[in-house]
Structures are given as C-alpha cells and as structure tokens.
Design an enzyme around this catalytic site. Sequence first.
Site, PDB file in Angstrom:
ATOM      1  N   LYS A   1      -1.676   2.810  -0.153  1.00  0.00           N
ATOM      2  CA  LYS A   1      -0.618   2.737  -1.174  1.00  0.00           C
ATOM      3  C   LYS A   1      -0.348   4.124  -1.753  1.00  0.00           C
ATOM      4  O   LYS A   1       0.790   4.541  -1.911  1.00  0.00           O
ATOM      5  CB  LYS A   1      -1.033   1.792  -2.309  1.00  0.00           C
ATOM      6  CG  LYS A   1      -0.941   0.316  -1.950  1.00  0.00           C
ATOM      7  CD  LYS A   1      -1.203  -0.535  -3.192  1.00  0.00           C
ATOM      8  CE  LYS A   1      -1.329  -2.005  -2.848  1.00  0.00           C
ATOM      9  NZ  LYS A   1      -1.733  -2.838  -3.969  1.00  0.00           N
TER      10      LYS A   1
ATOM     11  N   GLU B   1     -10.304  -8.366   4.362  1.00  0.00           N
ATOM     12  CA  GLU B   1     -10.172  -7.525   3.174  1.00  0.00           C
ATOM     13  C   GLU B   1     -11.396  -7.663   2.260  1.00  0.00           C
ATOM     14  O   GLU B   1     -11.750  -6.733   1.539  1.00  0.00           O
ATOM     15  CB  GLU B   1      -8.890  -7.903   2.423  1.00  0.00           C
ATOM     16  CG  GLU B   1      -8.273  -6.743   1.669  1.00  0.00           C
ATOM     17  CD  GLU B   1      -6.836  -6.990   1.247  1.00  0.00           C
ATOM     18  OE1 GLU B   1      -5.950  -7.007   2.119  1.00  0.00           O
ATOM     19  OE2 GLU B   1      -6.600  -7.185   0.044  1.00  0.00           O
TER      20      GLU B   1
ATOM     21  N   HIS C   1      -4.200 -20.086  27.261  1.00  0.00           N
ATOM     22  CA  HIS C   1      -3.492 -19.435  28.368  1.00  0.00           C
ATOM     23  C   HIS C   1      -3.226 -17.969  28.063  1.00  0.00           C
ATOM     24  O   HIS C   1      -2.340 -17.373  28.664  1.00  0.00           O
ATOM     25  CB  HIS C   1      -2.188 -20.193  28.649  1.00  0.00           C
ATOM     26  CG  HIS C   1      -2.437 -21.616  29.054  1.00  0.00           C
ATOM     27  ND1 HIS C   1      -2.577 -22.008  30.362  1.00  0.00           N
ATOM     28  CD2 HIS C   1      -2.635 -22.732  28.302  1.00  0.00           C
ATOM     29  CE1 HIS C   1      -2.825 -23.308  30.407  1.00  0.00           C
ATOM     30  NE2 HIS C   1      -2.878 -23.776  29.168  1.00  0.00           N
TER      31      HIS C   1
HETATM   32  O1  PA5 Z   1      -6.004  -9.762  -1.830  1.00  0.00           O
HETATM   33  C1  PA5 Z   1      -5.474  -8.836  -2.424  1.00  0.00           C
HETATM   34  O2  PA5 Z   1      -5.879  -8.454  -3.536  1.00  0.00           O
HETATM   35  C2  PA5 Z   1      -4.289  -8.117  -1.833  1.00  0.00           C
HETATM   36  O3  PA5 Z   1      -3.996  -8.591  -0.559  1.00  0.00           O
HETATM   37  C3  PA5 Z   1      -3.063  -8.314  -2.723  1.00  0.00           C
HETATM   38  O4  PA5 Z   1      -2.768  -9.673  -2.825  1.00  0.00           O
HETATM   39  C4  PA5 Z   1      -1.869  -7.555  -2.148  1.00  0.00           C
HETATM   40  O5  PA5 Z   1      -2.168  -6.193  -1.983  1.00  0.00           O
HETATM   41  C5  PA5 Z   1      -0.667  -7.703  -3.069  1.00  0.00           C
HETATM   42  O6  PA5 Z   1      -0.998  -7.278  -4.350  1.00  0.00           O
HETATM   43  P1  PA5 Z   1      -0.158  -7.720  -5.592  1.00  0.00           P
HETATM   44  O7  PA5 Z   1      -0.290  -9.185  -5.761  1.00  0.00           O
HETATM   45  O8  PA5 Z   1      -0.737  -6.959  -6.724  1.00  0.00           O
HETATM   46  O9  PA5 Z   1       1.266  -7.345  -5.323  1.00  0.00           O
END
Ligand code: PA5
Length: 486
Positions: free
Chosen positions: A453, A309, A338
């Site tokens: 989203k 990410e 394996h």
């Molecule tokens: O690393 C990130 O920013 C994302 O993976 C968020 O943690 C994830 O989308 C969840 O978001 P939130 O904590 O706002 O619910």
Amino acid sequence: MDVIANDLRACVEPTESIRFDFNNMLDKRVGYGRGVSAEVLEALRGKAAEALSAVQAARGTGWLEWTELPYQDESILSDIKDAARDIRERCDAFVLLGIGGSALGPACVHEALHPPRANELPAEKRGGPRMYFEDNIDPERMASLLEIIDPAKTCFNIITKSGATAETMSQYLIIRDALQRAFDGSPDWRRNIVVTTSANRGLLVEIARLEGFRSFVVPEGVGGRFSELSPVGLLAAAVGGVDICQLLKGAAVMDELCKQTDIMKNPALLEAALQFIASRDLGRNINVMMPYADGLRLFADWFCQLWAESLGKSVTRSGAEIYAGQTPVKALGVTDQHSQLQLYTEGPFDKVITIIKVESFRNETIIPHAPEGYPADIAFLGGITHNKLIEAERQGTEYALLKAGRMNKTIIVPSVCAYTVGQLLFFFEMATAFMGELLNIDAFNQPGVEESKLATFATLNHPAAKYEAKRREMAALPERDQAYIL
Ligand code: PA5
C-alpha cells in the site's frame, strides 16, 4: 424480513451439523512416513491445549473480538434487517464495493446460498436485487458494471474497515459522481449509499457523517478476514434474503465444539494440529481447498485469504525469523480433476488436500437414457443423476489421492444452507487462530500488505512525507536491465 425466496436454500434439517473425516491425514491410511502418526499427534496434545487456552483466554478482546460475533446484539441485527428490507423494496441491484476481507466473505456467502446465475433469473424468481461484489479496480470491470445497472435503482454498500483503502475509496468517488448525475441534483442520491466502516477510525466514517449516509460499524478488534459475521457480511446476506440468524446460529454451534479441551472432540484444534505437523514434519507446505460444489467455489477463495494473510508471517511474536505459512490453493471438484489432480497425485509430496463433500444438493439432475445402440460406456450413464456422478467422482479422487499416498481429509456438509455455512466459516476462523498459536505468530496483522500500500501511494506521488521516504527507498533499487525485457 422476507422468507428466503427460494426455499431450496433452507437446510434439509435445520439442526444438521457438518462433520470431519481426518482419517486420510494419518499414516496408517496414507502410508508410513507420509501421514501423521498417532504418537506424534499424541505428543502435540500439550501444545494444542496451550493454543486452545490462549485463544479462549483472549476471546472477545484485542484482535479476537470476532469470536463474539455469533452472539452480537439483537439491535444490530434488527438494524441490518431493516436496512435490507428497505433495499429489497427500493432497489433492483445491490453493489458491494470493498476488497480483501471486506468483500470475500460477503461474495462467498452469497454464492453459497443462492442458485448459480441468480442474477440472470427473472426478478420474481430471484426475490431480491441482483447482487454484485466489486473487489477490483480493473477499469473495464467498473465500466461494464455501469453499463448494466441503473444507479438510481441501485444500493451501493461501501465497505472498508480502515476507511481509507485506495481501491474502495476510488470506487466510492466514481459511484458518488454517477449517483449525483442519475439523481439530477436531488440530494436523494445519498439514500443509495450504505457505508460499513470503523466507528471512530479512518476517513470514511467522517465522510458518512458529512454526507448523512446510513452506516454500519465494523467492530473494533474484528480484522477484515474475520469480519464476515459482522455487518460487513450480514447486510449483503440479508439483502440477498439469507436468514442471518441461522448463519450466526451455525457459528455459535461450531464455537461450542471449538471450546472442547479434548483435541479429538474439537475439530478446529485437530485441524490446526494436523496441518501444523504436516508442514513442520512432512514438508506439506501447500494447502489445497477443493469443494465438490460450485456454490462453494468462492468459499475456497475466502479460505485462501484467511489462511494466507493470517499465517504467512516472517517473524514469531518474539521477533525470531520463522517464514511460516502454508500456501493455500483453491481447486474445484470435479472441474480440477481435469486440470490439477495429476499434479496432486504424482507431483511433489508437498500438499494437503481438503475435500468438501456436499450430501444433498438443491437440485437433482437426472441423466436421460441413451438411444438404443449407443456404446456401453455412454449408455451406462443413463438413469443415474449428476448428484450420484459428482459423488462417485469425489470418491474416485479421494481414492486416487490415498493410493498415491497423499494426505487428504473430507469435510462433510449435509446441505449448503445458512446454518452449515455459519459452521464452516467459524470452523476455519478458529482453526486459523489455533494455527497462529501453534506457530507462535501474530495471525491478525498483515505487514506485507501494508508495504505494498505504501509503495502504491509513493508511486502515485502522494505528497505526505512517509511516501517521499518510500519513493527514495524504491528509487535506490538496482536499475532494471533492458537486456532482460524481451
Ligand atoms: O483481512 C484484512 O484485514 C484485509 O484483507 C482487509 O480486509 C483489506 O486490506 C481491506 O481493508 P479495508 O477493509 O480496511 O479496506
């Protein structure tokens, strides 16, 4: 705070440090043209130094606030310990509701620092509540959770930094309903919810105020995937009996190393530089994380989110197209020897494999001697330990990779404890920040996730105008051809 219920979770030495063996990333070990040459690494020193300066100059500001988490205020830690003590006394289950960065860190630290199958241990051996990390909205998963917990004796920690994530907020509404029924109209149900969210942003902070829930703050400038050492991860860790100060101390020690200007003394900078060269020059676009310890299985999950990410970005900071990012892959030693190793040794030259070696496990499993007359290939196992066998297999994998000319490296963890886990987490967070600098991308946003989203809310016919626009955009896609649905 209670001492850790199972003292095997303490470090063998409380000062022990993780170590890094980068030898097998170099061409002199892995083969010329197949690894990084000393000259190319030398040539990157200047760019690496700039990356280090940029991160150091920005630390504690903007999206680099997480670099200060190892040094956070004692009053925050004390509130966390108080809440954890109360939860350990009152509850026999702790359920974390969150997704992505709001769940992967807490789950990874829990798994690393507790015996496998801890939830199935009798309460006196466990020494704390059963722990569940609910990071999905599969309807069967929620239904089965509600079958095995008593909501009246369960603490639910709702974690969302944005305070509006549909997955987490839908879980919250289900749990709120279940708690109200379990408490039969008594307002005491509110004591079983703890909220962790931004102080001033999003809707959950308002709900927490309205309902009077106990709450913790995700500090500004700490993105989800960099939040494990904030209250996001620390509350669950403390509820599980982990010494959170050791976790932070480990991170602080790693932070010192990662400030070193000499790349040969700064493991996170060297890691980033080698991965950068591996993908830029050698097409190693897959980054495999392969711990040889079940306890670090979810550590690989945590790492995969962090690397994917943060670094998977289509544009540079100045807007030029780049389509950067190695694809992180999780594997488990020895299980995946394996399953995956055949590909890693004979498939395309597109991977770097990171092996995590654990020197001392919490248990020693001795293999009994085989009866007289058993074949030698079975009998030779008698009297050795699984500890020795797993390490021999790890060495076997390393050798097979090296022989096949595959770039790999080993992180040596003396024992898995709060102190070394703190080091591991901070090491990879810093390496990710340095890699972002080397790639000149924004490692702290996630526009690709935001798009999904928006599309989800549009699909659910959310009335807001921005979703109406998204619905129209989605409807403009070419029709799905029935001929291709078999
Ligand atoms: O690393 C990130 O920013 C994302 O993976 C968020 O943690 C994830 O989308 C969840 O978001 P939130 O904590 O706002 O619910």
